[in-house]
Motif scaffolding. Structure first.
Motif, short mmCIF file in Angstrom:
data_model
loop_
_atom_site.label_atom_id
_atom_site.label_comp_id
_atom_site.label_asym_id
_atom_site.label_seq_id
_atom_site.Cartn_x
_atom_site.Cartn_y
_atom_site.Cartn_z
N PRO B 103 1.47 11.18 47.10
CA PRO B 103 0.83 12.56 47.54
C PRO B 103 -0.39 12.65 46.75
O PRO B 103 -0.68 12.09 45.56
CB PRO B 103 1.76 13.44 46.67
CG PRO B 103 3.18 12.71 46.82
CD PRO B 103 2.53 11.14 46.33
N LEU B 104 -1.57 13.49 47.19
CA LEU B 104 -2.78 13.65 46.73
C LEU B 104 -2.88 15.26 46.59
O LEU B 104 -2.37 15.79 47.45
CB LEU B 104 -3.76 12.89 47.47
CG LEU B 104 -3.71 11.64 47.92
CD1 LEU B 104 -4.76 11.33 49.23
CD2 LEU B 104 -3.89 10.64 46.63
N ILE B 105 -3.63 15.64 45.61
CA ILE B 105 -3.98 17.12 45.33
C ILE B 105 -5.45 17.13 45.06
O ILE B 105 -5.94 16.40 44.47
CB ILE B 105 -2.92 17.55 44.30
CG1 ILE B 105 -2.72 18.99 44.49
CG2 ILE B 105 -3.57 17.47 42.92
CD1 ILE B 105 -1.44 19.55 43.86
N ARG B 106 -6.15 18.26 45.54
CA ARG B 106 -7.57 18.59 45.31
C ARG B 106 -7.60 19.05 43.90
O ARG B 106 -7.03 19.98 43.66
CB ARG B 106 -8.01 19.20 46.30
CG ARG B 106 -9.48 19.32 46.49
CD ARG B 106 -10.35 19.97 47.60
NE ARG B 106 -10.11 19.11 48.86
CZ ARG B 106 -10.52 17.99 48.95
NH1 ARG B 106 -11.36 17.73 48.43
NH2 ARG B 106 -10.24 17.28 50.32
N ARG B 107 -8.48 18.50 43.14
CA ARG B 107 -8.86 18.90 41.69
C ARG B 107 -10.23 18.80 41.55
O ARG B 107 -10.77 17.53 41.66
CB ARG B 107 -7.98 18.13 40.71
CG ARG B 107 -6.47 18.72 40.47
CD ARG B 107 -5.88 18.23 39.63
NE ARG B 107 -4.27 18.43 39.50
CZ ARG B 107 -3.06 17.89 39.32
NH1 ARG B 107 -3.48 16.71 38.85
NH2 ARG B 107 -2.01 18.24 39.33
N VAL B 112 -6.88 13.61 44.01
CA VAL B 112 -6.25 12.70 43.12
C VAL B 112 -4.67 12.44 43.38
O VAL B 112 -4.01 13.22 43.76
CB VAL B 112 -6.36 13.28 41.65
CG1 VAL B 112 -8.09 13.14 41.53
CG2 VAL B 112 -5.78 14.57 41.40
N GLU B 113 -4.34 11.25 43.08
CA GLU B 113 -2.96 10.86 43.11
C GLU B 113 -2.10 11.71 42.13
O GLU B 113 -2.32 12.11 41.10
CB GLU B 113 -2.54 9.51 42.89
CG GLU B 113 -3.17 8.57 43.88
CD GLU B 113 -2.62 7.28 43.68
OE1 GLU B 113 -2.07 6.84 42.99
OE2 GLU B 113 -2.86 6.44 44.88
N ALA B 122 3.15 22.56 44.27
CA ALA B 122 1.82 23.34 44.81
C ALA B 122 2.06 24.12 46.20
O ALA B 122 1.53 24.99 46.29
CB ALA B 122 0.67 22.33 44.61
N VAL B 123 2.50 23.19 46.97
CA VAL B 123 2.78 23.78 48.20
C VAL B 123 3.68 25.20 48.18
O VAL B 123 3.47 25.98 49.01
CB VAL B 123 3.29 22.68 49.36
CG1 VAL B 123 3.46 23.40 50.66
CG2 VAL B 123 2.27 21.48 49.38
N ASP B 480 -6.15 20.39 50.94
CA ASP B 480 -5.89 20.50 49.52
C ASP B 480 -4.69 19.64 48.79
O ASP B 480 -4.72 19.58 47.55
CB ASP B 480 -5.76 22.00 49.40
CG ASP B 480 -6.95 22.75 49.66
OD1 ASP B 480 -7.90 22.86 49.16
OD2 ASP B 480 -6.81 23.43 50.78
N VAL B 481 -3.77 19.41 49.62
CA VAL B 481 -2.56 18.51 49.44
C VAL B 481 -2.39 17.47 50.56
O VAL B 481 -2.28 18.04 51.61
CB VAL B 481 -1.45 19.44 49.45
CG1 VAL B 481 -0.19 18.55 49.04
CG2 VAL B 481 -1.30 20.51 47.96
N VAL B 482 -2.13 16.33 50.35
CA VAL B 482 -1.97 15.40 51.20
C VAL B 482 -0.67 14.82 51.00
O VAL B 482 -0.36 14.42 49.66
CB VAL B 482 -2.93 14.16 51.31
CG1 VAL B 482 -2.76 13.19 52.37
CG2 VAL B 482 -4.26 15.00 51.49
#
Lengths: 163, 825
Positions: B103-107, B112-113, B122-123, B480-482
């Motif tokens: 998973p990735l998250i926007r920071r 970033v992983e 986060a979701v 924002d989240v992958v």
């Protein structure tokens, strides 16, 4: 002036106004793509109605020339005698959209009632030409009303609960 | 038949001719990875194709826990062992080195992983905050035509009864919304009336805006085999391009884009005028015939000719062909569905069948097709903007029934307005009233119209975007989240093709890294959100694909799409099974409406109908008075000119479409060597006449611009209708330096940079076929040629002597005719 000529004139004005209202609403809400495209299509219906009513008025005047110049607008007040509203009058575009759709709906409803009056009078006078004009145009006016109603029904929940 | 064939150069393989009413011979197509022999395959795992709506049945070859190839399933009713080029080679994308594995998250602006608990946390936090602050209308779900039935159903329960949002739709809105809507308009309910087996029986096949050779290649092989046999069917092709279908057709009409309704009204006019209707069928099974007669009374071929720019005599011949058919099969796809007046046109094709009594018997059928494979499941499960099980959102009893299935209060299922279609969801996101958009398995940053607008919506700070996919797509790059998802071959589930055939697709190998099946992701979200039914039990009470399937069966019971007779065990058999499948029809149902119209009664219908021009909803009262007995409704539609027409500044019409070698936005097929090499770059098609007039040649680099944007590509001169340009829609930016958009100061290559934001007011399907455009030459070819395939609708005009598209040794696949296997129909 006879009553039929009178209603024809009022309805010609009503259809002309509705055409303008539809186009103006479309332009004002260009980013509401369905509103923009469909209102532009539906304006064409009203324009054609106004044109065909104008031809009917000519026929009416030709048939009864002595009545053509009589008073008319005093007898039946125009239903849509509105000043165009400045866009800023409504701070929320969402509310403005709903109000514009409401105005279109009321305009189409008024026209629909006049078509109804004409249909009744045409039957009383057994005027087949006038009846066929009404039966060609009135269903489209009803469809304009249904469209505004459907759009309001679909959009109002999201627009009003997220202000 | 040559046992080893280059299936890029010969996409439809060898012929197995057959006569009408005979079974289509079996031909088993196989492709294994270089160096792998059949004997080395350690196991074959049952699956079906996800790369077009045929749902071709196949077995996945596994060796050392890796997918090493595929083989068509000989006994399956859909493909009789055959596979198309995308089926044969597409599996390789699973093993691409750039698969998402964490998973990735926007920071601070960068993805970033992270681990799963962080990403899902986060979701969930965002969801809860929005529900508290703004309510369920602030959250939307935009899904795919690529997930499995179990996943769509879980998503539908979660979104509609868990979150309580009205905003759930699939990208099937782009491909099949009009098919579903047209069926609802005519038959009161969704559900494909016909079956692919009708190809075996028809004496006339009419393809309306349907380049089946490229979109459903295996069923085209079936048509080619009929054409090669005795008593071949005659084909009518309506398409502005010289498609393979057009070349095989008895009559090819190439109308001006956006004029389908005018053409169809002229066909209906001629059929009525020449008395080629079936009065007994009309009286017994339909309402509305008089209105249709009135609507088309002036729609002569001469009238349509001036609108469509097709000779009146040819329209007359086409009417003669469909009017004299004894067993007429019509198929319909994007040339109708993605064009102006989509639903009005698709409904006129249903009308053609209704007034000719061409329904419910072998060879007499209509196939309102899908472009995406599991589109049918989004429609059935209610993940596409309908309620599950084809329930009518305006019928309180249907909503109460659904509430009982889910054990929730009826009021907790939003049904105050029609479910929000995708294009409107993006508008709400643009306005800021939708603040979280969960996008699963689709790529709107390439596939939706007017891409600069799409990018600006997805990139907004105030919109929280979750994407769930296999790769870092153009859309995922803006998220924002992958969430990394498993795909076909890495998870188990069922899916249903365009002719209602349900297939099971089993897990063959493990997904890469930490990626998870979409079902597991949804179940995890449901658990973390704590969705409850009205007794406090878990709303989503299943834990794996099979239990999700059982839950869906309960929801489908008694509905048209009744799955209650199906089990995973049964689906692990030799062939797919067509719904409805229940106690009354334990082996499935080939054709609907064999004994009259069954789902149009006011109490059971899925929709009370809509105005075909405005999209305004009819009321139950009107529907009851028009159609008290629940017959098929013949709905007329008047022609309106398209919303964007050529002008002095933009003199061409621009249309977009698919190609044989790619699927959707090339997320998978662009990573498959054989498929990518066959069509590596966008191109622009122009007619030979226009090319001469503008002094343009094959291979010239041109720019196509509309008021929204521009793209550049090399020119292919073809037999397309004059005045029309064609651009394939598959190409985006993930394999370019720009990543998710054109590089700064350069011109794009995604067709949707140029397309208009406009949709059919009835089906809400976007219009991709009628933009107005201008063409500018950027540089002359200098001997280079266009990357367009020569094997398809983009074939060059005769005498061009271009190198033919071929795949060479890597594209060699075997095809073995099998006279032994019997196919269960």
């Amino acid at each position: 002036m006879n009553g039929i000529a009178l209603i024809l004139r009022v309805l010609r004005d009503g259809e002309t106004e509705l055409a303008e209202g539809l186009l103006a609403t479309g332009q004002r809400h260009r980013a509401e793509h369905e509103i923009f495209h469909v209102s532009t299509d539906l304006a064409q219906w009203s324009r054609e109605h106004a044109q065909r009513i104008a031809e009917a008025i000519e026929r009416e005047d030709h048939a009864r020339p002595e009545e053509a110049s009589g008073p008319h607008s005093d007898l039946v007040p125009r239903s849509q005698n509105r000043e165009p509203r400045p866009e800023r009058a409504c701070s929320q575009p969402a509310l403005l959209l709903l109000r514009d759709l409401r105005d279109l709906h009321l305009g189409a409803s008024a026209n629909s009632l006049y078509w109804e009056m004409l249909a009744q009078a045409a039957q009383a006078r057994t005027d087949t030409r006038l009846l066929s004009l009404v039966s060609a145009c009135h269903p489209q006016t009803v469809r304009q009303m249904r469209w505004t109603n459907t759009m309001i029904k679909s959009l109002a929940p999201q627009l009003l609960t997220n202000l | 038949m040559d046992p080893s064939t280059d299936r890029i150069a010969h996409p439809w393989g060898g012929r197995t001719p057959y006569a009408p009413h005979e079974p289509w011979p079996v031909r088993v197509d196989t492709h294994l990875a270089d160096g792998v022999r059949t004997g080395e395959v350690q196991r074959w795992v049952q699956a079906a194709s996800l790369l077009h709506s045929d749902g071709d049945a196949m077995d996945i070859a596994v060796k050392d826990d890796r997918i090493v190839g595929v083989r068509g399933r000989a006994g399956d009713r859909v493909n009789h062992g055959r596979l198309g080029p995308k089926d044969l080679f597409g599996w390789q994308a699973n093993a691409s080195p750039d698969r998402l594995t964490r998973p990735l998250i926007r920071r601070q602006g960068r993805l970033v992983e992270v681990d799963w608990p962080t990403a899902m946390g986060a979701v969930v936090a965002q969801s809860k905050e929005l529900l508290d602050e703004q309510g369920p209308g602030s959250i939307g779900f935009y899904t795919s035509g690529q997930l499995f039935l179990e996943e769509y159903y879980t998503l539908a329960v979660m979104a509609r009864a868990g979150i309580g949002t009205n905003h759930l739709d699939g990208n099937t809105r782009l491909c099949t919304a009009t098919a579903g809507e047209a069926l609802k308009q005519s038959f009161g309910c969704d559900g494909q009336p016909g079956t692919y087996d009708d190809i075996d029986h028809a004496d006339v096949i009419a393809l309306f805006g349907h380049n089946i050779a490229e979109t459903q290649p295996v069923q085209w092989m079936r048509m080619l085999d009929r054409l090669a046999g005795t008593e071949p069917p005659r084909l009518l092709c309506v398409d502005p391009r010289p498609t393979p279908v057009a070349r095989a057709a008895s009559i090819h009409l190439a109308p001006r884009s956006g004029t389908n309704v005018a053409l169809l009204n002229a066909l209906l006019h001629e059929i009525i005028r020449t008395g080629r209707t079936d009065p007994a069928f009309i009286a017994a099974h339909t309402v509305g015939y008089e209105e249709l007669t009135e609507n088309v009374k002036d729609c002569t071929p001469a009238w349509a000719s001036s609108i469509c720019d097709v000779p009146a005599a040819r329209i007359g011949e086409a009417a003669e062909l469909v009017g004299s058919a004894e067993r007429l099969l019509s198929t319909v796809l994007q040339g109708v569905y993605q064009s102006h007046q989509a639903t009005a046109a698709a409904v006129q094709i249903n009308n053609l069948h209704l007034i000719r009594g061409m329904l419910g018997r072998p060879g007499a059928g209509v196939l309102q097709m899908n472009g995406q494979p599991t589109a049918q499941n989004t429609r059935e499960c209610g993940a596409n903007g309908d309620l599950p099980g084809f329930r009518n959102w305006e019928n309180d009893e249907h909503v109460a029934d659904l509430a009982e299935v889910w054990n929730v209060e009826p009021g907790s299922i939003p049904h105050y307005a029609p479910p929000t279609p995708a294009m409107q969801m993006f508008r709400y996101a643009e306005q800021g009233s939708i603040r979280m958009l969960w996008i699963s398995g689709t790529n709107p940053a390439v596939s939706l119209p007017e891409l600069s607008r799409m990018r600006s919506i997805l990139a907004q700070d105030r919109l929280f975007v979750v994407t769930q996919d296999l790769f870092l797509t153009e859309t995922a790059q803006l998220a924002d989240v992958v969430l990394p998802a498993a795909t076909w071959g890495e998870k188990t589930g069922t899916f249903t093709n365009a002719d209602r055939t349900v297939h099971l697709s089993d897990k063959a190998v493990e997904p890469p890294g930490d990626s998870r099946p979409d079902l597991d992701i949804f179940l995890d979200y449901a658990a973390r959100m704590g969705f409850r039914d009205k007794d406090g039990g878990p709303l989503v009470h299943w834990a794996d694909p099979e239990s999700a399937f059982e839950a869906w069966k309960h929801c489908s019971a008694g509905r048209p799409c009744d799955y209650t007779g199906l089990t995973y065990r049964q689906l692990r058999g030799s062939t797919g099974i067509q719904w409805p499948c229940n106690e009354q029809a334990p082996n499935g149902t080939a054709r609907l409406y064999t004994h009259g119209i069954t789902w149009a009664h006011p109490d059971v219908c899925e929709s009370y109908g809509k105005d075909l021009i405005t999209g305004a909803a009819d009321s139950v009262v009107e529907y009851r008075s028009l159609n008290p007995d629940g017959k098929a409704t013949i709905r007329p539609g008047e022609y309106l000119p398209p919303h964007e027409v050529p002008s002095e500044d933009y003199p061409f019409q621009l249309t977009t479409g698919r190609t044989l070698y790619h699927f959707h936005t090339r997320t998978k097929t662009g990573r498959v060597p054989q498929l990518n090499a066959a069509a590596p770059e966008v191109w622009v098609e122009i007619s030979a006449n226009d090319a001469v007039e503008l002094r343009l040649d094959e291979g010239d680099l041109v720019e196509v611009a509309t008021p929204r944007g521009a793209i550049r590509g090399r020119l292919r001169v073809t037999g397309i209708r004059p005045g029309l340009l064609f651009v394939p829609f598959h190409y985006g930016y993930w394999d370019t330096p720009g990543g998710y958009r054109p590089e700064a100061d350069t011109t794009g290559r995604a067709a949707n940079e140029t397309t208009i934001t406009d949709w059919d007011p009835v089906s809400k399907q976007p219009v991709f076929k009628t933009a107005a455009a201008k063409l500018t030459c950027i540089e002359s070819s200098d001997g280079r040629v266009s990357p367009a395939p020569t094997t398809t609708a983009s074939a060059p005009v005769e005498g061009s002597h271009l190198p033919p598209t071929s795949g060479g040794v890597p594209a060699h696949s075997t095809q073995e005719v099998d006279r032994e296997t019997e196919v269960n129909g």
